[in-house]
Design an enzyme around this catalytic site. Structure first.
Site, short mmCIF file in Angstrom:
data_model
loop_
_atom_site.label_atom_id
_atom_site.label_comp_id
_atom_site.label_asym_id
_atom_site.label_seq_id
_atom_site.Cartn_x
_atom_site.Cartn_y
_atom_site.Cartn_z
N THR A 263 1.11 -1.31 -0.52
CA THR A 263 -0.12 -0.54 -0.05
C THR A 263 1.03 1.19 -0.11
O THR A 263 1.59 1.39 0.32
CB THR A 263 -0.86 0.25 1.34
OG1 THR A 263 -2.22 -1.21 1.21
CG2 THR A 263 -1.57 1.22 1.67
N GLY B 187 -11.08 -2.77 3.27
CA GLY B 187 -9.65 -2.06 4.47
C GLY B 187 -9.46 -0.66 5.47
O GLY B 187 -10.89 0.13 5.25
N ASP B 188 -8.77 -0.41 6.24
CA ASP B 188 -8.91 0.66 6.67
C ASP B 188 -7.78 2.20 5.21
O ASP B 188 -8.56 3.03 5.79
CB ASP B 188 -7.83 0.25 7.56
CG ASP B 188 -5.75 0.20 7.00
OD1 ASP B 188 -5.71 -0.77 6.48
OD2 ASP B 188 -5.13 1.04 7.10
N ARG C 12 -15.06 -6.92 0.84
CA ARG C 12 -13.95 -6.63 1.88
C ARG C 12 -13.05 -5.08 1.50
O ARG C 12 -12.59 -4.89 0.68
CB ARG C 12 -12.62 -7.62 1.97
CG ARG C 12 -11.88 -6.82 2.96
CD ARG C 12 -10.24 -6.47 2.50
NE ARG C 12 -10.10 -6.53 3.75
CZ ARG C 12 -8.89 -5.86 4.38
NH1 ARG C 12 -8.51 -4.82 2.70
NH2 ARG C 12 -7.92 -5.59 4.76
N1 ASP Z 1 -3.89 -1.35 4.99
C1 ASP Z 1 -4.12 -2.62 4.01
C2 ASP Z 1 -5.44 -2.94 3.60
O1 ASP Z 1 -5.91 -3.77 4.85
C3 ASP Z 1 -2.71 -3.25 3.12
C4 ASP Z 1 -1.42 -3.11 3.52
O2 ASP Z 1 -1.47 -1.88 4.42
O3 ASP Z 1 -0.83 -2.72 2.89
O4 ASP Z 1 -5.84 -3.02 3.15
#
Ligand code: ASP
Length: 311
Positions: A176, A206-207, A204
């Site tokens: 990311t 994520g954050d 799904r």
């Molecule tokens: N935080 C990101 C997610 O959970 C993944 C990442 O940081 O690589 O989607």
């Protein structure tokens, strides 16, 4: 306030990146990509542009680079699709924009910024985000723009396991992306962009597109962009927690960000890291994994581009 002190930090993901896992030429490629994204954002800050412009510019550069898990280099979902999440936040006025589970666009961070600037909303997801991209005349990229054999193999290696995988756990590379910046007017901004986690389930998110979890910026404290196991960053309201530690708890940027990364996240099993910048131009890049792709230019103009080390 016209501080005229400028600073910028970027990340390309945290994870299991043991020293020696990259060949010297691979390592050089990543370091160069980080440096060029960093310098692109910094050049804007130097010319007097806003921190918002700078973070979007640096993140766009990383989205265009197939080495990182965002935009072009995004990882595959369980169903073999690319679904991207991104967010931006302006620390001057707390304006924010985000998109999630968006498909087919080259620069999700720009779409997130358009949500902030052209709608009354903060977060658009899935089909809605795609329709909004069409309305904004953002060209749809063909599927093969996002296809890399390497990422496909990554998916195949865990597809039937029912598990998801942080990009960097799989191959010990990539991740990311995000940026935080302080401009000449003393304003902070943050942006984050991702393909999420390999083998993620339908729907799904994520954050990264969640304001307060993966991204947060507020001129009174700090700008933060996170990377790691998103579910845990959401449970901790990670990025907001760094702000809260400073604003309500009186902690310094370093104390607050390292408390989150080295105490709060590990307590619940969360791994990853973040980049953070305060309104004085101090930079912190804590992580609780073996490495984090990161780079910054601090208020004194010192440049660092790093992969390994202690976060
Ligand atoms: N935080 C990101 C997610 O959970 C993944 C990442 O940081 O690589 O989607």
């Amino acid at each position: 306030m016209n501080s005229s002190k400028i600073a910028i930090a970027i990340h390309g993901g945290a994870g299991t990146i043991p020293r020696g896992s990259l060949s010297p030429s691979q390592e050089k490629m990543y370091l160069e990509a980080l440096r060029s994204a960093l310098e692109a954002g910094y050049a804007l800050l130097k010319s007097g542009a806003s921190s918002l412009d700078a973070v979007c510019r640096s993140v766009m550069e990383l989205e265009n680079c197939p080495l990182f898990n965002s935009g072009r280099g995004s990882v595959f979902t369980h169903d073999g699709k690319i679904e991207m999440d991104a967010s931006v936040m302006n620390g001057e006025n707390l304006d924010a924009g985000a998109i999630a589970a968006c498909t087919g666009i080259a620069n999700p961070v720009l779409l997130a910024r358009m949500v902030m600037e052209k709608t009354d909303h903060v977060l658009l997801v899935g089909e809605g985000a795609n329709r909004f991209a069409e309305e904004m005349n953002i060209p749809k990229m063909p599927d093969d723009y996002f296809y890399t054999e390497f990422r496909w193999k990554q998916l195949e290696s865990i597809r039937d396991s029912g598990k998801t995988m942080l990009d960097h756990q799989a191959d010990k590379k990539f991740g990311t992306v995000g940026a935080v910046a302080l401009d000449q007017q003393g304003h902070l901004a943050a942006a984050t962009s991702t393909g999420g986690m390999t083998n993620k389930k339908y729907g799904r998110i994520g954050d990264s597109p969640i304001i307060g979890a993966g991204t947060y910026a507020n001129d009174i404290s700090c700008a933060v962009s996170c990377t790691g196991s998103g579910e845990y960053f959401m449970k901790c309201s990670a990025a907001f927690q760094v702000h809260a530690g400073m604003h309500f708890g009186g902690l310094s940027l370093e104390q607050s960000s390292s408390q989150l990364v080295h105490q709060e996240l590990p307590k619940i099993g969360g791994d990853g890291g973040l980049i953070a910048l305060d309104a004085h131009g101090n930079v912190c890049t804590p992580f609780n994994t073996e490495g984090m792709y990161r780079a910054y230019i601090d208020k004194n103009g010192k440049i660092e581009v790093l992969i390994y080390g202690i976060g």
